[in-house]
Design an enzyme around this catalytic site. Structure first.
Site, PDB file in Angstrom:
ATOM      1  N   HIS A 271       0.161   6.855  -0.271  1.00 37.19           N
ATOM      2  CA  HIS A 271       0.600   7.192   1.096  1.00 37.19           C
ATOM      3  C   HIS A 271      -0.624   7.355   1.977  1.00 37.19           C
ATOM      4  CE1 HIS A 271       2.770   9.066   4.392  1.00 37.19           C
ATOM      5  NE2 HIS A 271       3.848   8.552   3.836  1.00 37.19           N
ATOM      6  N   ASP A 327       9.713   6.348  -1.340  1.00 41.53           N
ATOM      7  CA  ASP A 327      10.436   5.131  -1.757  1.00 41.53           C
ATOM      8  C   ASP A 327      10.591   4.981  -3.252  1.00 41.53           C
ATOM      9  OD1 ASP A 327       8.718   3.896   0.960  1.00 41.53           O
ATOM     10  OD2 ASP A 327      10.903   3.893   0.830  1.00 41.53           O
TER      11      ASP A 327
HETATM   12  C1  SDX Z   1       6.266   4.603   3.757  1.00 42.09           C
HETATM   13  O1  SDX Z   1       3.264   6.531   7.200  1.00 42.09           O
HETATM   14  C2  SDX Z   1       4.390   6.967   6.730  1.00 42.09           C
HETATM   15  O2  SDX Z   1       4.765   8.107   6.923  1.00 42.09           O
HETATM   16  C3  SDX Z   1       5.233   5.967   5.977  1.00 42.09           C
HETATM   17  C4  SDX Z   1       6.469   6.524   5.316  1.00 42.09           C
HETATM   18  C5  SDX Z   1       7.448   7.028   6.329  1.00 42.09           C
HETATM   19  O3  SDX Z   1       8.232   7.928   5.997  1.00 42.09           O
HETATM   20  O4  SDX Z   1       7.487   6.428   7.456  1.00 42.09           O
HETATM   21  O5  SDX Z   1       6.126   7.603   4.438  1.00 42.09           O
HETATM   22  C6  SDX Z   1       7.201   5.454   4.528  1.00 42.09           C
HETATM   23  O6  SDX Z   1       5.841   3.581   4.254  1.00 42.09           O
HETATM   24  C7  SDX Z   1       5.821   5.046   2.395  1.00 42.09           C
HETATM   25  C8  SDX Z   1       4.809   4.053   1.727  1.00 42.09           C
HETATM   26  C9  SDX Z   1       5.624   2.933   1.084  1.00 42.09           C
HETATM   27  N1  SDX Z   1       4.747   1.841   0.640  1.00 42.09           N
HETATM   28  C10 SDX Z   1       4.517   1.624  -0.658  1.00 42.09           C
HETATM   29  O7  SDX Z   1       4.960   2.330  -1.582  1.00 42.09           O
HETATM   30  C11 SDX Z   1       3.682   0.377  -0.945  1.00 42.09           C
HETATM   31  C12 SDX Z   1       2.615   0.720  -1.983  1.00 42.09           C
HETATM   32  N2  SDX Z   1       1.669   1.640  -1.389  1.00 42.09           N
HETATM   33  C13 SDX Z   1       0.434   1.077  -0.844  1.00 42.09           C
HETATM   34  O8  SDX Z   1       0.622  -0.136  -0.129  1.00 42.09           O
HETATM   35  C14 SDX Z   1      -0.435   2.108  -0.166  1.00 42.09           C
HETATM   36  O9  SDX Z   1      -0.458   3.214  -0.984  1.00 42.09           O
HETATM   37  C15 SDX Z   1      -0.111   2.561   1.236  1.00 42.09           C
HETATM   38  C16 SDX Z   1      -0.147   1.430   2.192  1.00 42.09           C
HETATM   39  C17 SDX Z   1       1.229   3.231   1.274  1.00 42.09           C
HETATM   40  C18 SDX Z   1      -1.170   3.585   1.638  1.00 42.09           C
HETATM   41  O10 SDX Z   1      -2.377   2.990   1.488  1.00 42.09           O
HETATM   42  P1  SDX Z   1      -3.720   3.874   1.787  1.00 42.09           P
HETATM   43  O11 SDX Z   1      -3.467   5.322   1.567  1.00 42.09           O
HETATM   44  O12 SDX Z   1      -4.241   3.469   3.110  1.00 42.09           O
HETATM   45  O13 SDX Z   1      -4.641   3.482   0.633  1.00 42.09           O
HETATM   46  P2  SDX Z   1      -5.459   2.144   0.625  1.00 42.09           P
HETATM   47  O14 SDX Z   1      -4.544   0.987   0.892  1.00 42.09           O
HETATM   48  O15 SDX Z   1      -6.667   2.312   1.475  1.00 42.09           O
HETATM   49  O16 SDX Z   1      -5.870   2.112  -0.927  1.00 42.09           O
HETATM   50  C19 SDX Z   1      -6.750   3.103  -1.446  1.00 42.09           C
HETATM   51  C20 SDX Z   1      -6.990   2.687  -2.883  1.00 42.09           C
HETATM   52  C21 SDX Z   1      -7.307   1.207  -3.011  1.00 42.09           C
HETATM   53  O17 SDX Z   1      -8.060   1.050  -4.189  1.00 42.09           O
HETATM   54  P3  SDX Z   1      -9.669   0.738  -4.048  1.00 42.09           P
HETATM   55  O18 SDX Z   1      -9.775  -0.564  -3.265  1.00 42.09           O
HETATM   56  O19 SDX Z   1     -10.225   1.912  -3.271  1.00 42.09           O
HETATM   57  O20 SDX Z   1     -10.162   0.632  -5.464  1.00 42.09           O
HETATM   58  O21 SDX Z   1      -5.789   2.886  -3.636  1.00 42.09           O
HETATM   59  C22 SDX Z   1      -5.313   1.630  -4.085  1.00 42.09           C
HETATM   60  C23 SDX Z   1      -5.968   0.570  -3.229  1.00 42.09           C
HETATM   61  O22 SDX Z   1      -6.055  -0.653  -3.934  1.00 42.09           O
HETATM   62  N3  SDX Z   1      -3.859   1.676  -3.899  1.00 42.09           N
HETATM   63  C24 SDX Z   1      -2.979   1.296  -4.805  1.00 42.09           C
HETATM   64  C25 SDX Z   1      -1.727   1.592  -4.253  1.00 42.09           C
HETATM   65  N4  SDX Z   1      -1.891   2.128  -3.028  1.00 42.09           N
HETATM   66  C26 SDX Z   1      -3.210   2.172  -2.812  1.00 42.09           C
HETATM   67  N5  SDX Z   1      -3.131   0.730  -6.033  1.00 42.09           N
HETATM   68  C27 SDX Z   1      -1.994   0.462  -6.699  1.00 42.09           C
HETATM   69  N6  SDX Z   1      -0.751   0.728  -6.247  1.00 42.09           N
HETATM   70  C28 SDX Z   1      -0.586   1.271  -5.030  1.00 42.09           C
HETATM   71  N7  SDX Z   1       0.643   1.539  -4.584  1.00 42.09           N
END
Ligand code: SDX
Length: 392
Positions: A271, A327
């Site tokens: 998140h 989710d």
């Molecule tokens: C919602 O904003 C809100 O409030 C949204 C929401 C709402 O109520 O409106 O809460 C609803 O959108 C919830 C999120 C749903 N999405 C997912 O579940 C999709 C999977 N999650 C990721 O896409 C990700 O976690 C995000 C987009 C939700 C958040 O990304 P961040 O916090 O900006 O983290 P990042 O993308 O910068 O990643 C940080 C690290 C990275 O690794 P490194 O490159 O540093 O080694 O964490 C890794 C990412 O690769 N990572 C994941 C991951 N999420 C981040 N690795 C594996 N699985 C994941 N889900």
């Protein structure tokens, strides 16, 4: 002025938006709507009451709540010409673009909604949206399965009416399962607002041009469609079904995620704000246990729980502060209720609607909460002289 700190208006317009609607503490895992903890609202309130709270800022009295619910029930019907809209969509159309198209079209039927900000018109558009979005969503589903549309039944509450229009048939009475209705009502509460997330920021930005409420909400629906935002609940189910096809082998899947094979992510984890357990996920997990036990146990829940346990014990996820978000378990409940995965983000939109409306109204009323025109840092080439194509 947020009551917490006094923000300089200039700061507000460039860095972030102030708001009085929802408070999140991502590290402590706190979520409050207008100051009320999500845990109390999920346990003691209902979706109509929470919608009123988000939009008008206070819990309604009995009279205010009954009046609000009665107004909504009087507007659940769609204009007959709008119903014909659905004939134009292909049968296998994803319901989210159907939803955003139909919502955008509402301003063609209610031209008076085009006046930028007239209190009575905005209240009427608010009621029309809250009342008609479930009807539009149910019709999008019926279109996709080739079944006849059911007119709303105003003797039912909003959630019961939606379930009946979605799963009922004209040929026989439909009995709303109280377990399903209560669980869906709670899921709508848990999705009702979440500060300045992608889709809510979209609604605020579009509304800041004085686009009408229907146009702004339609834009929010399109933003929510993205798989990294509202589309994640559908992606979680597809992920769990894939693991099930591979014999339920969560270790192999986790290895693929850690090796970043083909961009595989642990959907439903992580998140932008919560760097701890999403408080909504904890409530939904408890509901999933209750509902799936009653609606028919679900082997995917067992896989989901093993996957969560495996990830929460793994440094890769702990170091990156990746915990289940709203989710991760939601889709399992929707699936047990009988919704196809393509309807999951539609259900998210129905839940998030009051939050979008509350933010749009706040932004229109209080310029200090308006997202200004975002500026950028230009990093492209400096000035260059044009070269005719014959000399390139
Ligand atoms: C919602 O904003 C809100 O409030 C949204 C929401 C709402 O109520 O409106 O809460 C609803 O959108 C919830 C999120 C749903 N999405 C997912 O579940 C999709 C999977 N999650 C990721 O896409 C990700 O976690 C995000 C987009 C939700 C958040 O990304 P961040 O916090 O900006 O983290 P990042 O993308 O910068 O990643 C940080 C690290 C990275 O690794 P490194 O490159 O540093 O080694 O964490 C890794 C990412 O690769 N990572 C994941 C991951 N999420 C981040 N690795 C594996 N699985 C994941 N889900």
């Amino acid at each position: 002025k947020t009551g917490l700190v006094t923000l300089d208006p200039g700061f507000v317009n460039t860095a972030a938006c102030s708001s009085q609607i929802t408070y999140i503490d991502g590290d402590a895992g706190i979520l409050r709507y207008r100051g009320y903890p999500i845990e109390q609202l999920a346990e003691q309130s209902n979706f109509i009451e929470v919608s009123y709270l988000l939009i008008y800022g206070e819990l309604p009295t009995r009279t205010q709540l009954d009046d609000f619910a009665q107004k909504i029930s009087r507007h659940t019907l769609l204009h007959e010409d709008l119903k014909r809209f659905f004939d134009g969509f292909p049968r296998d159309a994803h319901p989210m673009p159907v939803l955003s198209s139909a919502v955008s079209a509402l301003s063609t039927f209610y031209q008076d909604s085009l006046t930028p900000f007239d209190d009575s018109q905005v209240d009427l558009s608010t009621i029309r949206l809250l009342a008609k979005l479930p009807t539009i969503a149910a019709y999008a589903y019926k279109k996709s399965v080739g079944q006849p549309f059911l007119y709303p039944d105003n003797s039912l509450g909003l959630v019961e009416n939606f379930l009946r229009m979605t799963f009922g048939f004209p040929a026989e009475p439909y009995h709303v399962d109280p377990v399903m209705a209560k669980a869906l009502d709670q899921l709508f509460i848990l999705h009702a607002d979440h500060e300045q997330n992608c889709s809510t920021s979209t609604v605020r930005l579009v509304g800041s041009s004085q686009a009408n409420l229907f146009a702004s909400i339609s834009a929010g629906i399109n933003a929510l469609f993205g798989p990294l935002h509202g589309g994640a609940n559908q992606a979680v189910l597809e992920m769990l079904e894939g693991i099930e096809r591979d014999g339920g082998d969560v270790d192999t899947f986790v290895r693929k995620v850690k090796n970043r094979e083909a961009g595989v992510k642990l959907m439903g984890f992580g998140h932008r704000v919560y760097k701890n357990y999403d408080p909504r996920a904890a409530i939904i997990k408890k509901t999933a246990d209750e509902v799936l036990g009653k609606l028919g146990d679900d082997q995917l829940l067992e896989i989901a729980k093993r996957l969560e346990e495996r990830a929460l014990g793994d440094d890769y996820f702990i170091e990156r502060k990746l915990y289940p978000n709203v989710d991760f378990y939601t889709g399992l409940i929707y699936r047990a209720m009988g919704f196809p995965t393509r309807m999951f983000t539609v259900l998210f939109a129905i839940g998030r609607l009051p939050g979008w409306i509350a933010h749009w109204r706040e932004m229109m009323k209080d310029p200090a909460t308006k997202i200004g025109r975002p500026r950028q840092v230009y990093v492209g080439p400096g000035e260059r002289t044009y070269v005719p194509v014959t000399e390139r």
